[in-house]
Design an enzyme around this catalytic site. Sequence first.
Site, PDB file in Angstrom:
ATOM      1  N   ASP A  67     120.303  48.854 125.485  1.00  0.00           N
ATOM      2  CA  ASP A  67     119.234  48.092 126.132  1.00  0.00           C
ATOM      3  C   ASP A  67     119.146  48.521 127.591  1.00  0.00           C
ATOM      4  OD1 ASP A  67     117.773  45.226 125.127  1.00  0.00           O
ATOM      5  OD2 ASP A  67     117.732  45.623 127.287  1.00  0.00           O
ATOM      6  N   THR A  80     107.178  44.341 120.479  1.00  0.00           N
ATOM      7  CA  THR A  80     105.800  44.843 120.402  1.00  0.00           C
ATOM      8  C   THR A  80     104.866  43.670 120.695  1.00  0.00           C
ATOM      9  OG1 THR A  80     105.835  44.465 118.001  1.00  0.00           O
ATOM     10  CG2 THR A  80     106.285  46.699 118.764  1.00  0.00           C
ATOM     11  N   ASN A 134      97.980  22.104 107.164  1.00  0.00           N
ATOM     12  CA  ASN A 134      97.528  21.240 108.257  1.00  0.00           C
ATOM     13  C   ASN A 134      96.098  20.758 108.040  1.00  0.00           C
ATOM     14  OD1 ASN A 134      99.961  21.445 109.587  1.00  0.00           O
ATOM     15  ND2 ASN A 134      99.286  23.053 110.979  1.00  0.00           N
ATOM     16  N   GLY A 172      84.778  32.680  91.522  1.00  0.00           N
ATOM     17  CA  GLY A 172      83.531  32.073  91.058  1.00  0.00           C
ATOM     18  C   GLY A 172      83.811  31.039  89.990  1.00  0.00           C
ATOM     19  N   CYS A 187      83.962  25.606  89.115  1.00  0.00           N
ATOM     20  CA  CYS A 187      84.858  24.699  89.844  1.00  0.00           C
ATOM     21  C   CYS A 187      85.116  25.114  91.291  1.00  0.00           C
ATOM     22  CB  CYS A 187      86.189  24.579  89.106  1.00  0.00           C
ATOM     23  SG  CYS A 187      86.056  23.841  87.461  1.00  0.00           S
ATOM     24  N   ARG A 239      77.909  30.316  85.599  1.00  0.00           N
ATOM     25  CA  ARG A 239      77.686  29.514  86.796  1.00  0.00           C
ATOM     26  C   ARG A 239      78.541  30.006  87.963  1.00  0.00           C
ATOM     27  NH1 ARG A 239      78.947  23.766  84.363  1.00  0.00           N
ATOM     28  NH2 ARG A 239      80.435  25.114  83.260  1.00  0.00           N
TER      29      ARG A 239
END
Length: 438
Positions: free
Chosen positions: A30, A86, A225, A265, A268, A331
């Site tokens: 580091d 990053t 949420n 689709g 429902c 539908r």
Amino acid sequence: MRISIFGLGYVGAVCAGCLSARGHEVVGVDISSTKIDLINNGKSPIVEPGLEELLQKGISTGKLRGTTDFAEAIRATDLSMICVGTPSKKNGDLELDYIESVCREIGYVLRDKATRHTIVVRSTVLPGTVANVVIPILEDCSGKKAGVDFGVAVNPEFLRESTAIKDYDLPPMTVIGEFDKASGDVLQSLYEELDAPIIRKDIAVAEMIKYTCNVWHATKVTFANEIGNIAKAVGVDGREVMDVVCQDKALNLSQYYMRPGFAFGGSCLPKDVRALTYRAGSLDVEAPLLNSLMRSNTSQVQNAFDMVASYDARKVALLGLSFKAGTDDLRESPLVELAEMLIGKGFDLSIFDSNVEYARVHGANKDYIESKIPHVSSLLNSDFDQVINDSDVIILGNRDERFRALANKTPEGKRVIDLVGFMANATSEDGRAEGICW
């Protein structure tokens, strides 16, 4: 194995502790001398339960040390893990300065290193980053060739802060993105003792997997949420609702509905999404995620149309009209929407669906299709071979098994658009079949 780890933040420090505890010789690197001093004194540079004990063990056994000397660390090891941050730029893009800097340092040292070295990107980077940023820098600075003179791999981490040690030891999976097989083999040897599947993919796939997982987690939080907010507004405990929802492992929490493909689709899902979001709006409850669902669904139909329109062909075969195979329910079928768009733009459309016979369509089903495509009876053709032979572009619209062969062996002179995932590979051998999401 001798491993150097670049970046001793949350990911790098945990990796250093866990790898050294498993007997590997680890050099933590580091630019911060403060972090290095902490590591060399067996102290953790971050707050993470159990990490300091691992670091102390590594230091006391001689398996772990820290340094600010990049070059010495690379020369002393066989594999380097890049774990630098990053962070986000103001525009949302990734800041890659740290990645680029580390790659330059590694590349310069590799120029004079005689033995093969493997570079593993552990940092979270967008698809294409390793191919377009990491490898070019490494090759330019080293004068060597990736996959030949040095190895490159991606190893996305799935560590959660506060449970990182447990997550390292008990991962749901280990993902390896390999530039070449030798690089993947080296990296796999680090994880073979863990009780988790090792999944080896191309580098870009591995990069995308990490983002997909994180965005999925964010989506789940947001979804729960918004459901909770709507539930509270109608006098219901959202926790009670989601507790039951999460008990369904067959559909709700499963691989079902988690495959890229065409729009949803039927009678429902569209109706219920509209109803719930309308109720939320009437109660002044903000539900941005739920409100985006129908727009996103419509966008996927548009994507399919754009694929057809991109070909210089006007005769189109639509295989499937109902919203899924094995039913005649038209539908809110996205295939009806697609057919309507194609007709409106002047395409010569022919439709085959073994479950849809116009004479037997009645009630709400008939009302719906006639409101969308009044002359649908003239477009339906029960002769499968004729529909194929008379077309230039073939759309595989639902999972009727007789359509599968067309995805993997495209009829001569025709194009195939796969909306359902019949293609065995992302690209067909002849290059004339294309998937909507692959």
